[in-house]
Write a protein that holds these residues in place. Structure first.
Motif, short mmCIF file in Angstrom:
data_model
loop_
_atom_site.label_atom_id
_atom_site.label_comp_id
_atom_site.label_asym_id
_atom_site.label_seq_id
_atom_site.Cartn_x
_atom_site.Cartn_y
_atom_site.Cartn_z
N VAL A 7 -22.45 26.32 -2.21
CA VAL A 7 -22.84 26.70 -0.85
C VAL A 7 -22.82 25.50 0.07
O VAL A 7 -22.95 25.62 1.28
CB VAL A 7 -24.23 27.38 -0.82
CG1 VAL A 7 -24.20 28.71 -1.57
CG2 VAL A 7 -25.29 26.46 -1.39
N GLY A 8 -22.66 24.33 -0.52
CA GLY A 8 -22.58 23.09 0.24
C GLY A 8 -21.99 22.01 -0.65
O GLY A 8 -21.78 22.23 -1.85
N HIS B 87 -22.37 17.87 -1.64
CA HIS B 87 -23.23 16.70 -1.54
C HIS B 87 -22.55 15.63 -0.70
O HIS B 87 -21.34 15.40 -0.83
CB HIS B 87 -23.54 16.15 -2.94
CG HIS B 87 -24.65 15.16 -2.96
ND1 HIS B 87 -24.45 13.83 -2.71
CD2 HIS B 87 -25.98 15.32 -3.16
CE1 HIS B 87 -25.60 13.20 -2.77
NE2 HIS B 87 -26.55 14.08 -3.06
N LEU C 197 -18.95 28.39 0.71
CA LEU C 197 -19.17 27.42 1.77
C LEU C 197 -19.17 28.11 3.14
O LEU C 197 -18.30 28.94 3.42
CB LEU C 197 -18.11 26.33 1.76
CG LEU C 197 -17.99 25.49 0.48
CD1 LEU C 197 -16.81 24.56 0.56
CD2 LEU C 197 -19.29 24.73 0.24
N THR C 198 -20.12 27.74 3.98
CA THR C 198 -20.16 28.27 5.34
C THR C 198 -19.80 27.20 6.36
O THR C 198 -19.62 27.50 7.54
CB THR C 198 -21.57 28.81 5.68
OG1 THR C 198 -22.53 27.77 5.50
CG2 THR C 198 -21.91 30.01 4.80
N GLU C 199 -19.68 25.95 5.88
CA GLU C 199 -19.36 24.85 6.78
C GLU C 199 -18.59 23.78 6.02
O GLU C 199 -18.89 23.49 4.87
CB GLU C 199 -20.66 24.24 7.33
CG GLU C 199 -20.45 23.04 8.21
CD GLU C 199 -21.77 22.39 8.61
OE1 GLU C 199 -21.74 21.69 9.64
OE2 GLU C 199 -22.78 22.55 7.91
N PRO D 70 -18.22 19.97 6.49
CA PRO D 70 -18.82 18.91 7.31
C PRO D 70 -17.78 18.03 8.00
O PRO D 70 -16.68 17.81 7.49
CB PRO D 70 -19.63 18.09 6.30
CG PRO D 70 -19.87 19.01 5.15
CD PRO D 70 -18.65 19.91 5.10
N ASN E 116 -13.61 31.15 1.44
CA ASN E 116 -15.01 30.77 1.62
C ASN E 116 -15.55 31.61 2.77
O ASN E 116 -15.00 32.67 3.07
CB ASN E 116 -15.12 29.26 1.93
CG ASN E 116 -15.12 28.43 0.67
OD1 ASN E 116 -16.09 28.39 -0.06
ND2 ASN E 116 -14.01 27.74 0.42
#
Length: 179
Positions: A28-29, A31, A50-52, A54, A71
């Motif tokens: 979901v992200g 590191h 994943l929603t973003e 970075p 995603n």
């Protein structure tokens, strides 16, 4: 932690790592230490949750391949245009994504862009700057017209735009006849 039980932050010390495939997990992200792996040339984060993506992805300036397909991304960071070594990008099946970032045309090394099965309404105006682009897939989107700047893609050998909302009168600009 993904479903394999691998802690993503354990990659911090792998400074010589060139290929990282974390596809088909339940991420979901990511590191923040991932963005320190500046030797990466291939990064596959496809088929996750994943929603973003970075903005720190722009630190991976040696990337030639990036997949974030399948995603839940709604946008790509504008810093993606800093990754000028990119040759292949797959952002397909992010079904809530409505646009590609402006600045995409700065990726002069890009040869393959897959942006299918999304909700794109238009392509960025600078798409014509993708002078090395040979393969473009924007099928299964919500495109109403094709940009005349596509005629600048003189290396284009495969173009797929099926299953869009192209209007007959504006579907294929006259400028594309020069391809």
């Amino acid at each position: 932690m993904n479903r394999l039980g691998v802690h993503v932050h354990s990659f911090r010390r792998l400074q010589e790592l060139q290929v990282l495939v974390l596809a088909s997990n339940k991420l979901v992200g990511v590191h923040p230490s991932l963005w320190c792996l500046t030797s990466l040339v291939r990064l596959d984060l496809g088929h996750n949750n994943l929603t973003e993506l970075p903005a720190d992805v722009s630190r991976l300036t040696g990337l030639t391949f990036l997949s974030v397909c399948h995603n839940f991304l709604t946008a790509l960071p504008s810093g993606l245009s800093c990754l000028t070594a990119l040759e292949e990008v797959d952002v397909s099946l992010n079904t809530d994504m409505r646009e590609l970032p402006s600045g995409l045309g700065q990726l002069a090394s890009l040869t393959r862009l897959t942006a299918s099965h999304m909700r794109l309404k238009q392509l960025p105006l600078d798409v014509g700057g993708l002078v090395s682009l040979a393969h473009l897939d924007v099928s299964h989107n919500s495109l109403h017209h094709l940009s005349p700047t596509l005629s600048c893609l003189t290396a284009l050998s495969h173009f797929e735009a099926s299953d869009n909302k192209l209007h007959q009168s504006a579907a294929v600009p006259e400028e594309l006849a020069s391809l």
